[in-house]
Scaffold this motif. Structure first.
Motif, short mmCIF file in Angstrom:
data_model
loop_
_atom_site.label_atom_id
_atom_site.label_comp_id
_atom_site.label_asym_id
_atom_site.label_seq_id
_atom_site.Cartn_x
_atom_site.Cartn_y
_atom_site.Cartn_z
N PRO A 1 43.58 7.18 -8.40
CA PRO A 1 42.94 6.51 -7.37
C PRO A 1 42.21 5.19 -7.52
CG PRO A 1 42.28 8.68 -7.81
CD PRO A 1 43.18 8.31 -9.01
N LEU A 2 42.31 4.17 -6.56
CA LEU A 2 41.33 3.15 -6.57
C LEU A 2 40.83 2.88 -5.36
CD1 LEU A 2 40.85 1.55 -9.03
CD2 LEU A 2 42.35 -0.24 -8.51
N ILE A 3 39.71 3.67 -4.93
CA ILE A 3 39.12 3.56 -3.54
C ILE A 3 38.84 2.33 -3.32
CG2 ILE A 3 37.89 4.85 -1.94
CD1 ILE A 3 38.29 7.31 -3.38
N GLU A 4 38.15 1.54 -4.37
CA GLU A 4 37.35 0.26 -4.18
C GLU A 4 36.10 0.38 -3.20
OE1 GLU A 4 40.07 -3.11 -3.64
OE2 GLU A 4 41.64 -2.21 -4.93
N ASP A 5 35.55 1.36 -3.21
CA ASP A 5 34.08 1.42 -2.72
C ASP A 5 32.98 0.88 -3.40
OD1 ASP A 5 34.94 2.82 -0.52
OD2 ASP A 5 34.21 4.72 -0.66
N SER A 6 33.34 1.04 -4.85
CA SER A 6 32.57 0.71 -5.70
C SER A 6 33.08 0.77 -7.27
CB SER A 6 31.05 1.28 -5.84
OG SER A 6 31.00 2.07 -7.03
N LEU A 7 32.85 -0.15 -8.43
CA LEU A 7 33.32 -0.07 -9.55
C LEU A 7 32.96 1.32 -10.33
CD1 LEU A 7 32.58 -3.87 -10.78
CD2 LEU A 7 34.83 -2.61 -10.31
N ALA A 8 31.83 1.63 -10.13
CA ALA A 8 31.13 2.79 -10.70
C ALA A 8 32.19 4.11 -9.95
CB ALA A 8 29.77 2.88 -10.50
N LEU A 9 32.24 3.90 -8.88
CA LEU A 9 33.01 5.31 -8.34
C LEU A 9 34.43 5.08 -8.74
CD1 LEU A 9 31.19 5.92 -5.00
CD2 LEU A 9 30.77 6.72 -7.26
N ASP A 10 34.99 4.05 -8.91
CA ASP A 10 36.20 3.95 -9.24
C ASP A 10 36.46 4.45 -10.83
OD1 ASP A 10 37.72 3.29 -7.00
OD2 ASP A 10 37.46 1.20 -7.21
#
Ligand SMILES: [Zn+2]
Length: 210
Positions: free
Chosen positions: A11-20
């Protein structure tokens, strides 16, 4: 299935690099998947996030080996640990979590972020006024780790923390930023799954808990 096919499912949600990065530890139908199982998988993931990196010039080759993979996994583990301690347990009031933040995880974030020294430099061009240009020291894979760590710090250490959520869909280990009051799930697919389960329980006469 080779690593590059596999990485397309991460998954790549793209909210943030760190969360990705945190979300490369994910599940498919309840089974835990490792999105960064090899240097080749890491390479595939880096290619996907590359357009969002601001410290790594597009021309720069990023070659990753086992040692780099270990560093990404350690940083991921630190981000997941801190996010798990701080993420609001529900999607309601934005209250921070209760668990103490792991100090070793914080040290690791800070060590990576410290690589990214940036400064302004004055650029001269003939016939025009001088302009300030951002320069940074971090380069290569270390620079990417630094940028991801800096992104994590910009969430954990600022007001953005109030938007950090652990997805509450059953079995979903992903984190996201609640950037919209009505956003409840990491991805629409989690909302669809939860609604389908509720409808099933209703149909079959089981107690609906909410
Ligand atoms: Zn989810």
């Amino acid at each position: 299935m080779n690593d590059h096919e596999h990485v397309e499912n991460v998954p790549l949600i793209e909210d943030s690099l760190a969360l990705d990065l945190a979300n490369t530890h994910y599940t498919v139908r309840g089974a835990v998947r490792e999105g960064l199982a090899s240097p080749s998988a890491l390479d595939g993931w880096l290619q996907r996030i590359r357009p969002r990196l601001t410290h790594t010039p597009a021309s720069e080759a990023l070659v990753v080996g086992e040692g780099d993979l270990a560093e990404f996994l350690a940083l991921r583990s630190a981000i997941r640990s801190i996010a798990g301690s701080l993420a609001a347990a529900d999607s309601g009031d934005g209250a921070a979590g209760e668990r103490a933040v792991d100090e070793a995880a914080v040290d690791l974030l800070n060590a990576h972020a410290g690589i990214l020294r940036t400064w302004q430099s004055l650029a001269l061009s003939i016939g025009s006024v001088p302009s300030a240009v951002s320069r940074s020291e971090g380069s290569g894979v270390g620079g990417v780790l630094g940028e991801i760590a800096a992104d994590a710090i910009a969430i954990f250490g600022t007001d953005r923390l109030t938007t950090l959520r652990a997805c509450q869909a059953p079995g979903c280990p992903l984190f996201f930023l609640k950037d919209h009051p009505r956003r409840e799930w990491c991805r629409p697919s989690c909302g669809t799954r939860v609604r389908a389960a509720r409808a099933y329980r209703k149909r079959t006469g089981l107690v609906v808990e909410d």
